[in-house]
Design an enzyme around this catalytic site. Structure first.
Site, PDB file in Angstrom:
ATOM      1  N   ARG A 110       0.887  -1.181   0.000  1.00 31.36           N
ATOM      2  CA  ARG A 110       0.000   0.000   0.000  1.00 31.36           C
ATOM      3  C   ARG A 110       0.916   1.220   0.000  1.00 31.36           C
ATOM      4  O   ARG A 110       1.702   1.421   0.927  1.00 31.36           O
ATOM      5  CB  ARG A 110      -0.901   0.010   1.230  1.00 31.36           C
ATOM      6  CG  ARG A 110      -1.614   1.331   1.424  1.00 31.36           C
ATOM      7  CD  ARG A 110      -2.718   1.277   2.433  1.00 31.36           C
ATOM      8  NE  ARG A 110      -3.877   0.579   1.896  1.00 31.36           N
ATOM      9  CZ  ARG A 110      -5.098   0.622   2.426  1.00 31.36           C
ATOM     10  NH1 ARG A 110      -5.322   1.346   3.504  1.00 31.36           N
ATOM     11  NH2 ARG A 110      -6.103  -0.028   1.880  1.00 31.36           N
ATOM     12  N   ARG A 294     -13.363  -8.881   1.618  1.00 28.07           N
ATOM     13  CA  ARG A 294     -11.966  -8.578   1.296  1.00 28.07           C
ATOM     14  C   ARG A 294     -11.095  -9.794   1.602  1.00 28.07           C
ATOM     15  O   ARG A 294     -10.212 -10.165   0.826  1.00 28.07           O
ATOM     16  CB  ARG A 294     -11.466  -7.372   2.113  1.00 28.07           C
ATOM     17  CG  ARG A 294     -11.948  -6.014   1.643  1.00 28.07           C
ATOM     18  CD  ARG A 294     -11.328  -5.611   0.310  1.00 28.07           C
ATOM     19  NE  ARG A 294      -9.866  -5.548   0.353  1.00 28.07           N
ATOM     20  CZ  ARG A 294      -9.154  -4.529   0.823  1.00 28.07           C
ATOM     21  NH1 ARG A 294      -9.760  -3.449   1.280  1.00 28.07           N
ATOM     22  NH2 ARG A 294      -7.831  -4.552   0.802  1.00 28.07           N
TER      23      ARG A 294
HETATM   24  N1  NVA Z   1      -9.999   6.406  -1.528  1.00 25.92           N
HETATM   25  C1  NVA Z   1      -9.633   6.046  -0.173  1.00 25.92           C
HETATM   26  C2  NVA Z   1      -9.848   4.585   0.044  1.00 25.92           C
HETATM   27  C3  NVA Z   1      -9.524   4.101   1.435  1.00 25.92           C
HETATM   28  C4  NVA Z   1      -9.672   2.624   1.578  1.00 25.92           C
HETATM   29  C5  NVA Z   1      -8.176   6.421   0.071  1.00 25.92           C
HETATM   30  O1  NVA Z   1      -7.366   6.248  -0.847  1.00 25.92           O
HETATM   31  O2  NVA Z   1      -7.855   6.897   1.155  1.00 25.92           O
HETATM   32  N1   CP Z   2     -11.174  -0.364   2.412  1.00 21.56           N
HETATM   33  C1   CP Z   2      -9.914  -0.386   2.849  1.00 21.56           C
HETATM   34  O1   CP Z   2      -8.962  -0.624   2.087  1.00 21.56           O
HETATM   35  O2   CP Z   2      -9.775  -0.176   4.184  1.00 21.56           O
HETATM   36  P1   CP Z   2      -8.442   0.077   4.990  1.00 21.56           P
HETATM   37  O3   CP Z   2      -7.920   1.422   4.605  1.00 21.56           O
HETATM   38  O4   CP Z   2      -8.851   0.017   6.438  1.00 21.56           O
HETATM   39  O5   CP Z   2      -7.451  -0.998   4.660  1.00 21.56           O
END
Ligand code: NVA
Ligand code: CP
Length: 312
Positions: A110, A294
């Protein structure tokens, strides 16, 4: 040597990295893997495999679903963040990829720019999974579509209304629509539109743009939204609050959608901003199934990337 998979290395960096046929397989495997989980049936096809999870942004669902999912498949996980690894001290991403992929079977990342995950993947010996970038969130859309199928059957030919930011979630919905044959009704405030080039779309055939969010919801099979300010864009928070004020999914919007329309949100949610409490906590909302799924879809994805097409 690394834990080389018995199948050629394939990365999951964006939704278009898999084919429609791969998705049909994944959805079928997800149903079977979920059934095993609910029946407390032990299933350890990834025994002795390790998943490295690299988080440069916060997470609840992505971390728990990947970590719990990998243990349930018999494997183990290593959790790294920018702050507690050399990633935060400027070790080149390419060197990090070379090292981490020699010791693990799979990597989930991420991070911010999509270019970063692409550079990592280009130097990784093992499959790399996108756990969210500024541009895409493919694991989430995988879960969302599985959830739709569970509740309503095939998504091909259906209409998904996207109300809100032209962000990573919107881009990924659009890629999925092009690949799986459904239509997205997009309504974003001015200045926050989807960029077709960033979304990596072949054409504009699978989406329609609506100025008024209520018009986007009219006749939709699924209404979905996301936070007004995504991670990494916090400096724009005040400007976004003003620009997005009319992009709140409320009961009036749900009422113009199909009577059996579902509501989804990837979460975390801000009640009173992008969605009203009545909608997210109401009867059409499937957000808790969506969050749980998920884990099930990602277990099927990890199985697929490491073992290929396992038969059900
Ligand atoms: N669009 C949001 C999704 C979080 C899961 C973000 O990137 O913060
Ligand atoms: N929806 C999602 O990706 O949640 P988190 O940011 O908690 O991982």
């Amino acid at each position: 040597m690394s834990q080389s998979p018995p199948v050629p290395v394939r990365h999951y960096l964006q939704f278009t990295d898999l084919t429609a046929d791969d998705y049909a397989h994944l959805f079928a495997r997800t149903a079977e893997i979920k059934r095993k989980f609910k029946a407390y049936e032990k299933y350890h096809p990834l025994a002795d495999r390790t998943l490295a999870m690299i988080f440069e942004k916060a997470s609840t669902r992505t971390r728990v679903s990947f970590e719990a999912g990998m243990y349930q498949l018999g494997g183990s996980v290593v959790h790294l963040t920018t702050g507690d690894s050399q990633l935060g001290r400027s070790e080149p991403i390419e060197d990090s990829a070379r090292v981490i992929s020699r010791m693990t079977a799979l990597v989930m990342i991420r991070t911010y720019g999509q270019d970063k995950i692409e550079r990592f993947a280009a130097h990784s010996r093992v499959p790399v999974i996108n756990g969210l970038t500024n541009e895409f969130h493919p694991c989430q859309i995988l879960a969302d579509i599985f959830t739709y199928i569970e509740h309503r059957g095939a998504i091909a030919g259906k209409v998904v209304a996207w109300v809100g930011d032209g962000n990573n979630m919107a881009n990924t919905w659009l890629q999925a629509a092009e690949l799986l044959g459904f239509t997205v009704h997009l309504s974003t405030p001015s200045g926050y539109e989807v960029d077709q080039a960033v979304a990596g779309l072949r054409s504009a055939e699978s989406y329609k743009i609506f100025k008024d969010p209520e018009d986007a919801c009219r006749g939709a099979d699924l209404v979905t939204t996301d936070v007004w300010t995504s991670m990494g864009y916090e400096a724009e928070n005040e400007a976004r609050k003003k620009a997005f004020a009319d992009w709140c999914v409320d009961e009036a919007m749900m009422q113009v959608a199909k009577p059996d329309a579902l509501f989804m949100h990837c979460l975390p949610a801000h009640r009173g901003e992008e969605v009203s409490a009545e909608v997210i906590d109401g009867p059409q909302s499937v957000v808790w199934d969506e969050a749980e799924n998920r884990m099930h879809v990602q277990k099927a994805l990890m199985e697929f990337l490491l073992l290929g097409r396992v038969k059900s």
